[in-house]
Design a protein around this motif. Sequence first.
Motif, short mmCIF file in Angstrom:
data_model
loop_
_atom_site.label_atom_id
_atom_site.label_comp_id
_atom_site.label_asym_id
_atom_site.label_seq_id
_atom_site.Cartn_x
_atom_site.Cartn_y
_atom_site.Cartn_z
N TYR A 34 14.98 24.21 -4.11
CA TYR A 34 15.00 25.55 -4.50
C TYR A 34 16.45 25.74 -4.35
N ASP A 35 17.14 26.43 -5.32
CA ASP A 35 18.41 26.84 -5.20
C ASP A 35 18.68 28.49 -5.65
N VAL A 36 19.37 29.22 -5.45
CA VAL A 36 19.72 30.58 -5.75
C VAL A 36 20.04 30.83 -7.32
N ASP A 37 20.89 29.61 -7.78
CA ASP A 37 21.16 29.82 -9.14
C ASP A 37 19.84 28.68 -9.96
N PRO A 38 19.09 29.54 -10.73
CA PRO A 38 18.06 28.66 -11.37
C PRO A 38 18.45 27.61 -12.13
N GLU A 39 19.54 27.77 -13.10
CA GLU A 39 20.06 26.86 -13.90
C GLU A 39 20.56 25.43 -13.09
N ARG A 40 21.29 25.77 -11.97
CA ARG A 40 21.61 24.76 -11.21
C ARG A 40 20.16 23.80 -10.71
N ALA A 41 19.37 24.76 -10.27
CA ALA A 41 18.04 24.20 -9.78
C ALA A 41 17.49 23.33 -10.63
N GLU A 42 17.30 23.66 -11.88
CA GLU A 42 16.50 23.39 -13.21
C GLU A 42 17.21 21.95 -13.32
N THR A 43 18.63 22.02 -13.36
CA THR A 43 19.55 20.61 -13.72
C THR A 43 19.14 19.74 -12.58
N PHE A 44 19.40 20.07 -11.55
CA PHE A 44 19.13 18.98 -10.38
C PHE A 44 17.80 18.37 -10.29
N CYS A 45 16.60 19.40 -10.53
CA CYS A 45 15.41 18.77 -10.19
C CYS A 45 14.94 18.09 -11.68
N ARG A 46 15.44 18.20 -12.53
CA ARG A 46 15.16 17.40 -13.86
C ARG A 46 15.96 16.08 -13.75
N PHE A 47 16.94 15.93 -13.26
CA PHE A 47 17.53 14.79 -13.08
C PHE A 47 17.22 13.75 -11.88
N HIS A 48 16.59 14.55 -10.95
CA HIS A 48 15.99 13.90 -9.78
C HIS A 48 14.52 13.57 -9.95
N GLY A 49 13.78 14.30 -10.91
CA GLY A 49 12.39 14.49 -11.07
C GLY A 49 11.59 14.72 -9.92
N VAL A 50 12.04 15.84 -9.49
CA VAL A 50 11.32 16.70 -8.25
C VAL A 50 11.10 18.02 -8.68
#
Length: 371
Positions: A34-50
């Motif tokens: 989770y991150d307070v910045d939804p876009e950053r969270a989406e990018t991170f989670c998509r990259f790592h597959g979580v």
Amino acid sequence: MTDRAVVLVGCGYAADFYVACLRRYPHLTVLGAYDVDPERAETFCRFHGVPRLSSLAEALDQDAIVVNLTSIESHYPVTREALRRGRHVFSEKPLGQTLAEALELQETARANGLLLSSAPSTALGPCHGAVRDALRDGVVGRPLVVYANLEDGPVHKMEYERWISPSGQPWPARDEFAAGPILEHAGYQLTWLISLFGGVTEMTGVTTTLTPPTPYPSSIGPRFGANLALWSLTHDSGVITRLNCGGLAPRDYALRIVGDGGVLDVADVMRVDSEITYRREEPLGDPGRIGYLGPAERLGYDFPPPPYDDTHYIDFAAGVAELAACLDDTAAPRLGTPLSVHVLELTLHLTTAGARTVTPATRYLPEGATR
């Protein structure tokens, strides 16, 4: 080992390195982030597959160890809320911005039977273990004085705008410069020093912010943390440390331990695979000889391959793995609150401008084998 789940709160620059290191521990699974910045969270989670968690509440509701990777000002409130919800927590350094915050977190964890520990994890690595064993075996005799450097180099002269994490997150320049190199990184040496030589009973020194010849870029804001700290520390064991921290001198993370029978050198306390050398005293048989030490010998030890390709090879997940292991055997984490709180107090003294002598209010007393 028991399989454990973890959730990451904070998907910024450092989070990528945590994920890379967590993969070395197959019994630890990243349940989501989770991150307070939804876009950053989406990018991170998509990259790592979580899985991406939609809110802090959802993250803290998971039956998982919380890994707090938020910005410094968010460490305390996020950890406090996680503890209140019954979660064990591993936090990035420091535990909080004040000693009062850290002590409150320590008491909350204790009252609720929870584990709380914090970065840095370098004192859990094979390099630190090799030094600890060498000192125990008397390789250089009884330690007398230590020279510890934590110089980050003049980062403001570097191309930090181009420092991008694997998932595309930029190095947080504004936050890093505002906190300063001492608050950000003194813990790397302090954790080593305290775990090897005991808590600090007195410290004397000077801290200041020097204006460098090349000015800081105005684009990162007007706030800059202290960038030079020169201190002597007296440990419980009687060992004296000279500690240099800053962000002006060339990068230097070396540790030198002078004993009554020789000298031991660690090239870089941040690396899991740092070179360690030692020189023992030799009889003075040659009247023309200058010096008293024999040739340098390398201290060998086993270490795993680096978890990722970066400037320094740090196993960021080692502290998370240690906390998880302690849940199995009820042991107290070496990076638990006795050490983390003491490191924070010393760091806060190191970051306060002026020249003075300080007697720390906290004491580092290692916890017993059980909690």
